[in-house]
Design a protein around this motif. Structure first.
Motif, PDB file in Angstrom:
ATOM      1  N   THR A 176       0.852  -1.184   0.000  1.00 56.26           N
ATOM      2  CA  THR A 176       0.000   0.000   0.000  1.00 56.26           C
ATOM      3  C   THR A 176       0.890   1.236   0.000  1.00 56.26           C
ATOM      4  O   THR A 176       1.956   1.248   0.617  1.00 56.26           O
ATOM      5  N   GLY A 179      -2.901   5.089  -0.184  1.00 51.83           N
ATOM      6  CA  GLY A 179      -4.206   4.876  -0.792  1.00 51.83           C
ATOM      7  C   GLY A 179      -4.180   4.024  -2.043  1.00 51.83           C
ATOM      8  O   GLY A 179      -5.218   3.529  -2.480  1.00 51.83           O
ATOM      9  N   GLU A 242      -1.899   7.931   3.786  1.00 54.21           N
ATOM     10  CA  GLU A 242      -2.835   6.999   4.396  1.00 54.21           C
ATOM     11  C   GLU A 242      -2.140   5.700   4.779  1.00 54.21           C
ATOM     12  O   GLU A 242      -1.332   5.167   4.032  1.00 54.21           O
ATOM     13  N   THR A 247      -6.188   2.117   4.195  1.00 54.91           N
ATOM     14  CA  THR A 247      -6.366   1.824   2.768  1.00 54.91           C
ATOM     15  C   THR A 247      -7.196   0.561   2.548  1.00 54.91           C
ATOM     16  O   THR A 247      -8.042   0.506   1.648  1.00 54.91           O
TER      17      THR A 247
END
Length: 299
Positions: A176, A179, A242, A247
């Motif tokens: 990740t 996002g 994020e 996410t």
């Protein structure tokens, strides 16, 4: 400034030639002859720094940001992984410089200061390379017994983790990044998890790229892995963005077998990403996987 840099570099090289014996080691795709037991070492590779720390090597200076808390004590003022401060480095008079990975493009320039080796860990048989690097550092620093012990520990933990994984289903390795998500397969950067552990892939033929194959949440749901192994790049590099947990906190991921069975495993992002192949980071990764898979019954 350039003249002072050259003078300092020449002094360092002469000191090394006078004070050290030589030893031949395996490097990234080659061999090299380097000083044995150099009194000071500059390290521009976090996997190598991880191993040298495990071997309790003294006289190490590393970059201004090692990213990993357990390696903070080695932070110095010799620049970054991508941009060494050559004048500051020359002033420290290193007997050996270790580069690799993100700093591998600087090997030629660093070699003008002191003997430099490229100890990159990359490609097929990553853990075979880990064993080679440990063996090399054991020879350089007269720590061959300690290196052999670490290799034996790695082999033991690999077998234990392999047993924990057996019969537990398929897995998908996800990265990740603020996002966005991407996936890695057996042929990719972190494919050793599949190869070494006989961990079945949820998806075959993923692209072999540095940051994985860019995918959608719907892709993950369609693949429907039994396990999702998560690497949070934002957390690994200390960036803004994020988190992996945020996410993946959505209805699409929640619809996967991995989510419904509570089998989303968050890896040690910093060590796994920044010091991939380092002995301590690898053992930590194996422990996380062994604990997660070992907590459920096989099929």
């Amino acid at each position: 400034m350039l003249r002072s840099f050259i003078v300092a570099a020449t002094t360092a090289l002469c000191a090394t030639a006078v004070s050290a014996a030589d030893v031949t080691i395996t490097t990234y795709g080659d061999t090299a002859t380097v000083p044995q037991q150099p009194p000071s070492v500059a390290v521009f590779d976090m996997a190598s720094l991880d191993m040298l720390d495990a071997l309790e090597i003294k006289g190490i200076t590393s970059t201004s940001n090692t990213y990993l808390p357990y390696l903070e004590e080695y932070q110095g003022e010799i620049g970054t992984l991508f941009e060494p401060d050559f004048e500051a480095l020359a002033a420290t008079g290193p007997g050996l410089i270790i580069a690799g990975g993100r700093s591998s493009t600087q090997v030629d320039a660093l070699s003008k200061i002191a003997p430099t080796v490229d100890m990159t860990l990359w490609g097929d048989d990553l853990l075979g390379q880990t064993r080679d690097r440990l063996t090399a550092y054991g020879k350089i620093f007269d720590k061959e017994e300690e290196a052999a012990s670490l290799i034996a520990n790695l082999d033991t933990e690999l077998e234990a983790t392999k047993k924990a994984v057996a019969g537990k289903g398929t897995a998908l390795i996800l990265l990740t990044n603020g996002g966005k998500i991407s996936a890695y397969g057996a042929g990719g950067r972190f494919g050793w998890l599949h190869q070494e552990l006989d961990l079945a892939e949820a998806v075959d033929g993923l692209e072999d790229t540095t940051h994985g194959e860019s995918i959608s949440f719907e892709f993950v749901r369609e693949a429907d892995p039994d396990w999702i192994l998560v690497l949070d790049r934002v957390a690994a590099i200390g960036a803004e963005g994020e988190s992996a947990a945020a996410t993946l906190d959505n209805a699409i991921i929640a619809d996967t077998t991995a989510a419904q069975k509570g089998q989303i495993v968050h890896l040690n992002s910093g060590g796994f990403y920044i010091a991939s192949g380092g002995i301590q980071s690898t053992l930590e990764t194996l422990d996380i996987i062994k604990s997660a898979f070992g907590s459920v019954s096989g099929s």
